[in-house]
Design an enzyme around this catalytic site. Structure first.
Site, PDB file in Angstrom:
ATOM      1  N   LYS A 101       0.812  -1.221   0.000  1.00  0.00           N
ATOM      2  CA  LYS A 101       0.000   0.000   0.000  1.00  0.00           C
ATOM      3  C   LYS A 101       0.846   1.273   0.000  1.00  0.00           C
ATOM      4  O   LYS A 101       0.442   2.297  -0.533  1.00  0.00           O
ATOM      5  CB  LYS A 101      -0.937   0.006   1.204  1.00  0.00           C
ATOM      6  CG  LYS A 101      -2.011  -1.079   1.153  1.00  0.00           C
ATOM      7  CD  LYS A 101      -3.020  -0.800   0.055  1.00  0.00           C
ATOM      8  CE  LYS A 101      -4.182  -1.791   0.064  1.00  0.00           C
ATOM      9  NZ  LYS A 101      -5.053  -1.609  -1.119  1.00  0.00           N
ATOM     10  N   GLU A 118      -9.866   5.761   3.157  1.00  0.00           N
ATOM     11  CA  GLU A 118     -10.667   4.670   3.699  1.00  0.00           C
ATOM     12  C   GLU A 118      -9.717   3.516   3.986  1.00  0.00           C
ATOM     13  O   GLU A 118      -8.661   3.419   3.367  1.00  0.00           O
ATOM     14  CB  GLU A 118     -11.717   4.229   2.664  1.00  0.00           C
ATOM     15  CG  GLU A 118     -11.209   3.265   1.575  1.00  0.00           C
ATOM     16  CD  GLU A 118     -10.217   3.888   0.603  1.00  0.00           C
ATOM     17  OE1 GLU A 118     -10.140   5.128   0.537  1.00  0.00           O
ATOM     18  OE2 GLU A 118      -9.505   3.126  -0.086  1.00  0.00           O
ATOM     19  N   SER A 150       1.519  -9.609  -0.987  1.00  0.00           N
ATOM     20  CA  SER A 150       1.203  -8.176  -0.899  1.00  0.00           C
ATOM     21  C   SER A 150       1.393  -7.604   0.496  1.00  0.00           C
ATOM     22  O   SER A 150       1.621  -6.408   0.645  1.00  0.00           O
ATOM     23  CB  SER A 150      -0.229  -7.938  -1.365  1.00  0.00           C
ATOM     24  OG  SER A 150      -1.127  -8.743  -0.629  1.00  0.00           O
TER      25      SER A 150
END
Lengths: 397, 265
Positions: free
Chosen positions: A88, A110, A376
């Site tokens: 991210k 969010e 990830s």
């Protein structure tokens, strides 16, 4: 290259937002196209990615996992080793630097699993931006540690009580905040969904994953892989891995969350089991009832617990460029155990879905073939959920 | 001439401004909505705006979100809202405008929406998440059928977009008073009147203002600068609190009070 000038990937994408936001989206697109071309901006992003995020992340040859699966060579792209523990940060860093150049003093985001919230709060602390994170109360319950991390980093975590109290509802609230504070606030959208230009911007900032992996696998083996596999919630880590290989003869597999099973009504398999519609500003696939109301998604992995998906994935699905499959909560936990025990790597529950699907993929390939799986994020955030699901005790006896 | 155009024309002749109340259809049930709609029409409403319940109303504040949720919990869906409009059309000539998010309309089918709406006596649609850029196919179908696609303009829009919205809208242009979501507010933005004057100079069509307007005093202050005023959350709050004849009377009285300052001299 897609999107076209209307922000469309084939029929998918677009800008289905209130009028109040349209000028902000147009401004963001213009600013992104201008600023992302500037050599000093590119140098700035590259410098932070290297010295702050710790890129390039390794492409690790998973010898023991390869042996356990008994088929192709498995390489793991270690996004779990990026600063904050997930991919991210690639996007939040890029958008944070962009927001600063656009003169915005506040960022909002969010978050579902909390990884995007943590990555946004991190970049806000780094760049001196005010930061508010919207998070469903159900996710707050599941991801306490990430809530604490965000607060320690100086962000306000705003609990969202509406709807299913998960990622979809947090995104509604973030959009409502943006509608209200659009003049000085940048919305750091966390996946390759939402209205144009977000799917493009997030993809571009995440594409570093695939660019690195491509160079690394060439260096290690002299070849390109046969197959790439990644989990898909909104789809940012998958798109980030896939994108550098779009023109190549490489198979793409996106793994969605089948939750309790595709027929149970409790899943998040938007591309596998959803239908076309508009959610959060984009035309794509989504989970909905016959009257167009959005249905609640379910997954043990909070980052996959979302009833929509990025429009470029919808385009890839229809074009046959990528295939999308789904694995259940239970299978994902098996994937979690497999990677933990064979390689000593605790994957995020999201990433464990991609790992789990390797069991299906491996028999389809020979020993000379190469599969890259995108890890990830790391699993530390999920330890309480995993302990409960696998009945692992943390007590003395 | 459509019913909406006719109403604005008649009001203009009489030196009046339009009161456009909003309630969510099916909150708390369809029968109550019908009774409220007829009472509002009788007490001075000039155009009725009925909300189509939706699971993710992202342009709405807590009041209308809660109304949408109550209607969904009552099992109300788009087809029933259309049929309710049809029932109302049997009893009143007031223009009926449906306000709904795009996905339920898209799933129902754009052509089917237009033909059913027309057949049942609906006059226009406000779709808050369908901006000018995405509205082409919908607008063509609606206009061809004589339904008004009503567009919104916002404080962030800027003159070029406002002009374009004024050209493309039918019925009226809906100016959003605040940079934000729906919901009753104590105070409206200080620069609202200047903004309305600017919009007025940019467009030819009737101009209505909405979002946050909740008292007869606010309506009175805005009346000179617009052709119509939309009041939503302030009515929906009453629907949330009261029931039965008490609710009908309270809303009727409130409509009369809101309309009074719009009746001209």
């Amino acid at each position: 290259m897609l999107p076209d000038r209307h922000g469309r990937y084939g029929p998918y994408g677009g800008q289905f937002v209130p009028e109040t936001l349209m000028p902000a989206l147009l401004e963001l697109e213009e600013a992104y196209r201008r600023i992302s071309r500037l050599p000093d901006f590119r140098q700035e992003v590259a410098w932070y990615l290297k010295d702050y995020v710790g890129r390039p992340t390794p492409l690790y040859f998973a010898r023991h996992l390869t042996e356990a699966l008994g088929g192709p060579q498995i390489y793991i792209k270690r996004e779990d080793l990026a600063h904050t523990g997930a991919h991210k940060i690639n996007n939040t860093l890029g958008q944070g630097l962009l927001a600063r150049r656009m003169g915005k003093r506040r960022v909002i985001a969010e978050t579902g699993a909390g990884q995007h919230g943590v990555a946004t709060a991190t970049v806000a602390a780094l760049l001196g931006l005010e930061c508010d994170i919207y998070m469903g109360t159900e996710d707050i319950r599941r991801q306490r540690l990430n809530v604490i991390r965000m607060r320690v980093l100086g962000a306000r975590v705003i609990p969202v009580e509406s709807g299913s109290r998960t990622l979809k509802d947090a995104m509604n609230e973030a959009i409502r905040d943006w509608v209200t504070n659009v003049r000085h606030t940048h919305y750091v959208l966390g996946s390759v969904g939402g209205p144009h230009p977000y799917p493009m911007i997030v993809r571009d900032f995440q594409a570093v994953i695939g660019r690195e992996a491509r160079a690394q696998v060439r260096r290690a083996t002299g070849r390109l892989p046969q197959c790439l596999v990644a989990c898909v919630g909104g789809g940012s880590n998958a798109m980030g891995l896939f994108h550098a290989f779009v023109q190549e003869d490489v198979r793409f597999v996106g793994v969605e969350a089948a939750g309790h099973g595709l027929t149970s009504g409790y899943h998040s398999a938007t591309l596998v089991a959803g239908s076309q519609g508009v959610l959060h500003g984009a035309f794509s696939y989504l989970l909905q009832d016959p009257w167009g109301n959005i249905q609640e998604a379910h997954s043990l992995a909070p980052g996959l617990d979302y009833p929509g998906v990025g429009p470029e994935h919808a385009y890839f699905k229809d074009a046959g460029r990528a295939e999308y499959v789904a694995v259940t909560d239970k299978e994902a936990l098996e994937g979690f155990k497999l990677l933990s025990k064979t390689e000593g790597i605790l994957p995020a529950l999201e990433s464990a879905h991609a790992v789990a699907y390797l069991k299906q993929l491996a028999p389809q390939y020979g020993k000379d073939d190469i599969i890259i799986v995108n890890l990830s994020g790391r699993g530390d955030k999920d330890m309480e959920a995993v302990a409960e699901a696998l009945e692992v005790s943390g007590d003395a006896h | 001439m459509t019913r909406i155009e006719a109403v604005f024309r008649q009001l203009k002749k009489r030196g009046e401004k339009a009161l456009i109340p909003f309630i969510t259809a099916g909150d708390p049930d369809l029968q109550t909505t019908k009774a409220l709609a007829l009472e509002m029409a009788a007490k001075g409403a000039d155009v009725l705006e009925l909300g189509i319940p939706f699971s993710d109303p992202l342009a709405d504040g807590p009041t209308i979100q809660a109304a949408s949720l109550r209607a969904l919990q009552a099992g109300v869906h788009f087809q029933q809202v259309l049929e309710l409009a049809g029932e109302l059309r049997q009893e009143t000539d007031i223009p009926l405008v449906l306000m709904g998010y795009y996905n339920p309309i898209l799933q129902y089918g754009l052509e089917r929406t237009v033909s059913e709406a027309k057949r049942l006596g609906v006059d226009g649609f406000i779709i808050p998440d369908l901006p000018l850029e995405e509205a082409g196919p919908w607008r063509r179908l609606a206009v061809a059928a004589g339904l008004a696609p009503i567009f919104l303009a916002a404080p962030t829009s800027g003159p070029e977009r406002i002009k374009k919205a004024g050209r493309l809208t039918r019925g009226f242009l809906y100016y959003v008073s605040v940079t934000g979501i729906t919901g009753a507010r104590q105070a409206l933005p200080a620069d609202l009147i200047a903004a309305l004057q600017e919009v007025r100079a940019l467009v030819q069509c009737p101009l209505a203002v909405g979002f946050g307007i909740s008292t007869p005093e606010q309506v009175q202050g805005l009346a000179p600068y617009v052709d119509g005023v939309v009041v939503g959350s302030a009515i929906v709050q009453r629907v949330a609190k009261l029931k039965g004849p008490e609710l009908i009377k309270e809303v009727g009285d409130f409509i009369a009070a809101l309309k009074a300052p719009l009746r001209g001299k």
